[in-house]
Design an enzyme around this catalytic site. Structure first.
Site, short mmCIF file in Angstrom:
data_model
loop_
_atom_site.label_atom_id
_atom_site.label_comp_id
_atom_site.label_asym_id
_atom_site.label_seq_id
_atom_site.Cartn_x
_atom_site.Cartn_y
_atom_site.Cartn_z
N HIS A 63 -0.11 -11.91 0.89
CA HIS A 63 -1.11 -11.05 0.23
C HIS A 63 -1.74 -11.75 -0.97
O HIS A 63 -2.95 -11.64 -1.21
CB HIS A 63 -0.42 -9.75 -0.21
CG HIS A 63 -1.32 -8.56 -0.25
ND1 HIS A 63 -0.88 -7.29 -0.07
CD2 HIS A 63 -2.66 -8.46 -0.47
CE1 HIS A 63 -1.91 -6.45 -0.17
NE2 HIS A 63 -2.99 -7.13 -0.41
N SER B 104 -12.90 -4.87 1.73
CA SER B 104 -13.90 -4.09 0.98
C SER B 104 -15.33 -4.43 1.45
O SER B 104 -16.21 -4.72 0.63
CB SER B 104 -13.75 -4.31 -0.54
OG SER B 104 -12.45 -3.97 -0.96
N PRO B 105 -15.57 -4.39 2.77
CA PRO B 105 -16.89 -4.80 3.29
C PRO B 105 -18.01 -3.83 2.91
O PRO B 105 -19.18 -4.19 3.00
CB PRO B 105 -16.67 -4.81 4.81
CG PRO B 105 -15.56 -3.84 5.04
CD PRO B 105 -14.66 -3.97 3.85
N LEU B 106 -17.62 -2.62 2.49
CA LEU B 106 -18.64 -1.66 2.02
C LEU B 106 -18.69 -1.66 0.50
O LEU B 106 -19.22 -0.72 -0.11
CB LEU B 106 -18.30 -0.25 2.55
CG LEU B 106 -18.36 -0.12 4.08
CD1 LEU B 106 -17.70 1.18 4.53
CD2 LEU B 106 -19.81 -0.18 4.56
N GLY B 107 -18.14 -2.71 -0.11
CA GLY B 107 -18.11 -2.77 -1.58
C GLY B 107 -17.39 -1.56 -2.16
O GLY B 107 -17.80 -1.01 -3.17
N TYR C 28 0.85 -1.20 0.00
CA TYR C 28 0.00 0.00 0.00
C TYR C 28 0.89 1.25 0.00
O TYR C 28 1.50 1.61 1.00
CB TYR C 28 -0.94 0.03 1.21
CG TYR C 28 -1.94 -1.11 1.29
CD1 TYR C 28 -2.24 -1.87 0.15
CD2 TYR C 28 -2.57 -1.43 2.48
CE1 TYR C 28 -3.15 -2.92 0.23
CE2 TYR C 28 -3.48 -2.47 2.56
CZ TYR C 28 -3.76 -3.22 1.43
OH TYR C 28 -4.65 -4.25 1.51
N1 LIG Z 1 -6.19 -8.37 0.97
C1 LIG Z 1 -6.46 -7.64 -0.08
O1 LIG Z 1 -6.11 -8.00 -1.20
C2 LIG Z 1 -7.21 -6.35 0.09
C3 LIG Z 1 -7.78 -5.72 -1.02
C4 LIG Z 1 -8.49 -4.52 -0.80
C5 LIG Z 1 -8.59 -3.99 0.48
N2 LIG Z 1 -8.00 -4.63 1.54
C6 LIG Z 1 -8.10 -4.09 2.92
O2 LIG Z 1 -9.49 -3.90 3.22
C7 LIG Z 1 -9.69 -2.56 3.67
C8 LIG Z 1 -11.10 -2.09 3.32
O3 LIG Z 1 -11.37 -2.25 1.94
P1 LIG Z 1 -11.59 -1.02 0.95
O4 LIG Z 1 -10.98 0.21 1.55
O5 LIG Z 1 -11.18 -1.48 -0.38
O6 LIG Z 1 -13.17 -0.87 0.86
P2 LIG Z 1 -14.37 -0.53 1.85
O7 LIG Z 1 -13.93 -0.57 3.25
O8 LIG Z 1 -15.48 -1.39 1.39
O9 LIG Z 1 -14.72 0.96 1.42
C9 LIG Z 1 -13.87 2.05 1.63
C10 LIG Z 1 -14.53 3.26 1.02
O10 LIG Z 1 -15.76 3.52 1.72
C11 LIG Z 1 -15.82 4.86 2.17
N3 LIG Z 1 -16.54 4.83 3.46
C12 LIG Z 1 -16.18 4.18 4.58
N4 LIG Z 1 -17.10 4.30 5.55
C13 LIG Z 1 -18.08 5.08 5.03
C14 LIG Z 1 -19.30 5.56 5.53
N5 LIG Z 1 -19.72 5.27 6.76
N6 LIG Z 1 -20.08 6.34 4.71
C15 LIG Z 1 -19.68 6.65 3.46
N7 LIG Z 1 -18.51 6.21 2.93
C16 LIG Z 1 -17.72 5.43 3.70
C17 LIG Z 1 -14.39 5.31 2.22
O11 LIG Z 1 -14.29 6.69 1.95
P3 LIG Z 1 -13.56 7.74 2.94
O12 LIG Z 1 -12.21 7.21 3.23
O13 LIG Z 1 -13.57 8.99 2.13
O14 LIG Z 1 -14.43 7.79 4.16
C18 LIG Z 1 -13.74 4.53 1.09
O15 LIG Z 1 -13.91 5.19 -0.15
C19 LIG Z 1 -8.58 -1.78 2.97
O16 LIG Z 1 -8.34 -0.53 3.62
C20 LIG Z 1 -7.42 -2.74 3.10
O17 LIG Z 1 -6.83 -2.64 4.37
C21 LIG Z 1 -7.33 -5.79 1.35
#
Ligand SMILES: NC(=O)c1ccc[n+]([C@@H]2O[C@H](COP(=O)([O-])OP(=O)(O)OC[C@H]3O[C@@H](n4cnc5c(N)ncnc54)[C@H](OP(=O)(O)O)[C@@H]3O)[C@@H](O)[C@H]2O)c1
Length: 333
Positions: free
Chosen positions: A129, A208-211, A57
């Site tokens: 990873h 990506s629990p919030l898609g 990252y």
């Molecule tokens: N192992 C892997 O290959 C892999 C791949 C992807 C991700 N990950 C891990 O999983 C974590 C989470 O996944 P992700 O970041 O891809 O997706 P996510 O948690 O599904 O979504 C993040 C997005 O949602 C927004 N958000 C969060 N809470 C919100 C709320 N209450 N209301 C409105 N918008 C909201 C954030 O914006 P703001 O920041 O502007 O609030 C950001 O754009 C990553 O940070 C990473 O650590 C791992």
């Protein structure tokens, strides 16, 4: 804060972790360092003890940020990071790494560098990873066993690994957690992965629990993502597919209205309700959203509600791949 336990060795983590990737990549704009540090420290104050980062990252800058922000809290928190991308080689046209290496010497080098950036002498949970097809998983598991004996890591995990790989790895050195994509927006893991993890007593950390924010209802059907926003490269988010897939967002909004909560809280509450050994790691750079997400812990569903929701989700046919091809090629099948 409520806590959950991952794996046979019962790693105790807050029921929600904080995904930190977005602080330095994928979802611009990025905060100035002092503001990012403030958000991370607020997360600790709000009871989050589980922080998810990775060498890739940034690369590197995310771990550096966490090192600076979380050093004063080191003994209170569970730090999860990841190895396995070969950062010296091939990138895709968006400059994302597409080469892998989990050779034991590369793992050891990556770990030493991660420890320095994170300003610590141990990692609580060290994930591979992506599975490296060139290095037998048995060799990786043996390396993890050695690193645990040496006290450099306390637990290990796999990300986006197939059940075949997980079984082989777990037989050599027990796996504490598997991390893969899971949300109302992507439910593939329900087929094979979750039943296998339950059988083996391995925890699950949905990423990506919030898609990637779509489930929060923040975007509309016509949203166009900036070129440097990773979502602009994901087929599921292109105009045609988003237009079709929006039916799911409208459904989540309806559920939120009925329960008088936010769509993000429906998405996270639904994940938490699936199994007690599931610990989602939503990412956010805003304290207000962090608080909203933490409150999802109090959103509950009866068995009847869950079954009705899952039946409805089954009837929605989402369109478009969740990754561009260059990233899809790295998934262990
Ligand atoms: N192992 C892997 O290959 C892999 C791949 C992807 C991700 N990950 C891990 O999983 C974590 C989470 O996944 P992700 O970041 O891809 O997706 P996510 O948690 O599904 O979504 C993040 C997005 O949602 C927004 N958000 C969060 N809470 C919100 C709320 N209450 N209301 C409105 N918008 C909201 C954030 O914006 P703001 O920041 O502007 O609030 C950001 O754009 C990553 O940070 C990473 O650590 C791992």
């Amino acid at each position: 804060m409520q806590y959950r336990y991952l794996g046979k060795d019962k790693l105790k983590v807050s029921a929600l972790g904080l995904g930190c990737m977005g602080f330095t990549q994928s979802y611009p704009p990025y905060l100035p360092e002092n503001e990012a540090i403030f958000v991370l420290q607020q997360a600790v104050d709000l009871g989050i003890n589980f922080f998810d980062t990775a060498e890739v990252y940034g690369p590197y800058t995310n771990e550096e940020l966490l090192g600076k922000a979380l050093k004063p809290y080191r003994s209170q928190i569970i730090l999860a990071t990841k190895f396995g991308f070969d950062l010296a080689h091939k990138m895709d046209n968006a400059n994302r790494p597409v080469a892998l290496s989990s050779k034991p010497k590369d793992i050891r080098n990556a770990l030493e560098d991660s420890l320095k950036r994170l300003q610590t002498d141990y990692i609580d949970l060290y994930y591979q990873h992506r599975v490296d097809p060139q290095t037998p998983i048995e060799e990786v598991a043996e390396t993890m066993k050695d690193l645990i004996k040496e006290g450099k890591i306390l637990h290990w995990g796999l990300s986006e690994a197939s059940v075949k790989t997980i079984r082989k790895a777990h037989a050599i050195c027990p796996v504490t957690a598997v991390q893969s994509e899971y949300s109302m927006w992507y439910r593939e893991v329900e087929q094979e992965l979750l039943p296998t993890l339950e059988e083996l007593n391995i925890g699950f950390v949905p990423f990506s629990p919030l898609g990637k924010a779509i489930l929060t209802g923040r975007f509309n059907k016509d949203t166009h993502f900036a070129k440097d926003d990773f979502r602009s490269q994901i087929p599921r988010f292109n105009s045609e597919n988003l237009n079709h897939n929006y039916i799911l967002i409208e459904y989540v909004q309806k559920l939120a209205q009925e329960k008088q909560v936010l769509p993000a809280q429906i998405a996270l509450g639904w994940l938490l309700a699936q199994k007690p050994w599931i610990v989602p790691i939503p990412g956010t750079k805003k304290v207000s959203r962090l608080k909203e997400n933490i409150n999802s812990i109090n959103v509950t569903f009866s068995a009847e509600e869950l079954s009705m929701i899952n039946k409805h989700l089954n009837s929605i046919n989402l369109q478009g791949a969740r990754y561009p091809q260059s990233q899809e090629n790295l998934i262990d099948k």
